[in-house]
Design a protein around this motif. Structure first.
Motif, short mmCIF file in Angstrom:
data_model
loop_
_atom_site.label_atom_id
_atom_site.label_comp_id
_atom_site.label_asym_id
_atom_site.label_seq_id
_atom_site.Cartn_x
_atom_site.Cartn_y
_atom_site.Cartn_z
N UNK A 96 -14.97 -8.53 -52.46
CA UNK A 96 -14.68 -8.36 -51.04
C UNK A 96 -13.43 -9.19 -50.76
N UNK A 97 -12.43 -8.61 -50.14
CA UNK A 97 -11.17 -9.31 -49.89
C UNK A 97 -10.95 -9.44 -48.39
N UNK A 98 -10.68 -10.67 -47.94
CA UNK A 98 -10.41 -10.92 -46.54
C UNK A 98 -9.07 -11.60 -46.35
N UNK A 99 -8.25 -11.07 -45.47
CA UNK A 99 -6.93 -11.64 -45.24
C UNK A 99 -6.73 -11.98 -43.78
N UNK A 100 -6.29 -13.21 -43.52
CA UNK A 100 -5.98 -13.64 -42.16
C UNK A 100 -4.49 -13.64 -41.95
N UNK A 101 -4.03 -13.04 -40.86
CA UNK A 101 -2.61 -13.05 -40.50
C UNK A 101 -1.78 -12.51 -41.67
N UNK A 102 -0.80 -13.26 -42.17
CA UNK A 102 0.00 -12.77 -43.29
C UNK A 102 -0.85 -12.42 -44.50
N UNK A 103 -2.01 -13.08 -44.63
CA UNK A 103 -2.91 -12.76 -45.74
C UNK A 103 -3.34 -11.31 -45.71
N UNK A 104 -3.46 -10.73 -44.50
CA UNK A 104 -3.78 -9.30 -44.39
C UNK A 104 -2.63 -8.46 -44.91
N UNK A 105 -1.40 -8.88 -44.64
CA UNK A 105 -0.25 -8.16 -45.17
C UNK A 105 -0.23 -8.20 -46.69
N UNK A 106 -0.62 -9.33 -47.26
CA UNK A 106 -0.71 -9.42 -48.73
C UNK A 106 -1.73 -8.41 -49.25
N UNK A 107 -2.83 -8.25 -48.55
CA UNK A 107 -3.84 -7.28 -48.97
C UNK A 107 -3.32 -5.86 -48.84
N UNK A 121 -14.91 -4.38 -50.41
CA UNK A 121 -14.73 -4.14 -48.97
C UNK A 121 -13.52 -4.96 -48.53
N UNK A 122 -13.03 -4.66 -47.33
CA UNK A 122 -11.81 -5.25 -46.82
C UNK A 122 -12.06 -5.85 -45.45
N UNK A 123 -11.54 -7.06 -45.23
CA UNK A 123 -11.66 -7.72 -43.94
C UNK A 123 -10.26 -8.11 -43.47
N UNK A 124 -9.84 -7.57 -42.34
CA UNK A 124 -8.52 -7.84 -41.77
C UNK A 124 -8.70 -8.70 -40.54
N UNK A 125 -8.05 -9.88 -40.53
CA UNK A 125 -8.22 -10.82 -39.42
C UNK A 125 -6.92 -10.99 -38.65
N UNK A 126 -6.80 -10.29 -37.53
CA UNK A 126 -5.79 -10.55 -36.51
C UNK A 126 -4.35 -10.47 -37.03
N UNK A 222 -12.05 2.06 -48.55
CA UNK A 222 -13.18 1.16 -48.76
C UNK A 222 -13.68 0.69 -47.40
N UNK A 223 -14.95 0.25 -47.31
CA UNK A 223 -15.45 -0.26 -46.03
C UNK A 223 -14.56 -1.37 -45.49
N UNK A 224 -14.22 -1.29 -44.21
CA UNK A 224 -13.24 -2.22 -43.63
C UNK A 224 -13.74 -2.77 -42.30
N UNK A 225 -13.56 -4.09 -42.13
CA UNK A 225 -13.87 -4.77 -40.89
C UNK A 225 -12.57 -5.34 -40.34
N UNK A 226 -12.25 -5.02 -39.10
CA UNK A 226 -11.06 -5.56 -38.44
C UNK A 226 -11.51 -6.54 -37.36
N UNK A 227 -11.01 -7.77 -37.42
CA UNK A 227 -11.40 -8.81 -36.48
C UNK A 227 -10.23 -9.17 -35.58
#
Length: 284
Positions: A96-107, A121-126, A222-227
């Motif tokens: 499961x990969x979660x990226x915050x801010x620029x970390x989401x861009x890396x994903x 699964x994928x978690x995109x944070x803001x 893949x299953x994705x959660x956007x926060x």
């Protein structure tokens, strides 16, 4: 301090938390990526809860935190390569990969380069899918994607960072937090931010803000959660738009009381942990 060295010679500092049993279960591994000028330590308040049932990997991306400060590799694509090499080093076939801010861009770059075969699964944070209003965007498209800068503003921001303008760096950090954040928290965050060398950080920032990831979103399978955050500097409506571009994606917007700034896992980690833990558990 636990480290590994990338193929181009950069030493990356990482941390692994979680029950011993999770170490042998690749599907039960959550990898969290921090944002620009931040560090893995910003997830520390969330780790005790997140790591109860799954292994959680956090790391300082090159140039940040306790990782090496090379002269090369100030590109989102190189950071995506670092993630791939970290997964290889830890023998994680799928996570499961979660990226915050620029970390989401890396994903998003990781998906663009390598596909989703290693993503449980994928978690995109803001994070906006485009930070700058780019020449090929029609009127309104920039705001829709979450762009917060135009070309002149982007140039001015990057130039100020390159010159190590502390007022600019401090002001940017404060803009991402709730106004009533405790002074000691703000001071600690500022110290972590300054671990990123200014000239190198400016090069990475320019590469980051000039990307347009909108074409990647519909290809995420893949299953994705956007926060999102109700009081974040990133417009919550843009995160709803991002979720709408990803088939089956779920959107959760945190209120101010739930830590709904740009740093929900730091300001009020309880709601963040509950949401992420439930999402990951549902896909384990």
């Amino acid at each position: 301090m636990t480290t590994f060295t990338t193929s181009d010679g950069c030493e990356i500092d990482y941390r692994v938390d979680g029950p011993a049993g999770a170490a042998g279960t690749p599907a039960d591994t959550l990898v969290l990526l921090h944002g620009w000028s931040q560090s893995r330590a910003m997830f520390d308040r969330a780790l005790p809860t997140l790591s109860r049932d799954v292994r959680v990997v956090t790391y300082d991306q090159r140039g940040h935190g306790e990782s090496a400060k090379p002269d090369h590799g100030a590109r989102i694509a190189r950071l995506a390569g670092d993630l791939r090499e970290l997964l290889d080093h830890l023998q994680i076939a799928e996570a499961h990969l979660g990226g915050h801010s620029m970390g989401a861009s890396v994903l998003w770059s990781f998906i663009d380069l390598y596909g989703t075969g290693r993503i449980r699964s994928l978690i995109i944070v803001d994070q906006p899918s485009a930070c700058v209003v780019l020449p090929w965007m029609a009127a309104g498209e920039g705001a829709q994607a979450g762009a917060i800068l135009d070309f002149p503003a982007a140039e001015g921001f990057v130039r100020a960072i390159a010159e190590d303008d502390r007022a600019t760096r401090d002001g940017f950090l404060k803009s991402m937090l709730t106004p009533d954040i405790p002074d000691d928290d703000l001071a600690w965050l500022g110290t972590e931010n300054l671990k990123l060398p200014a000239p190198w950080g400016a090069r990475l920032l320019l590469d980051h803000v000039m990307q347009d990831w909108r074409d990647v979103l519909p290809r995420i399978d893949v299953p994705t959660l956007v926060l999102a955050g109700e009081v974040s500097h990133v417009a919550p409506e843009s995160q709803a738009w991002t979720a709408g571009q990803i088939k089956g994606a779920r959107l959760r917007t945190f209120t101010k009381e739930e830590g709904g700034s740009h740093f929900p896992f730091f300001e009020e980690p309880a709601a963040f942990c509950q949401e992420v833990s439930a999402f990951v558990a549902g896909r384990a």
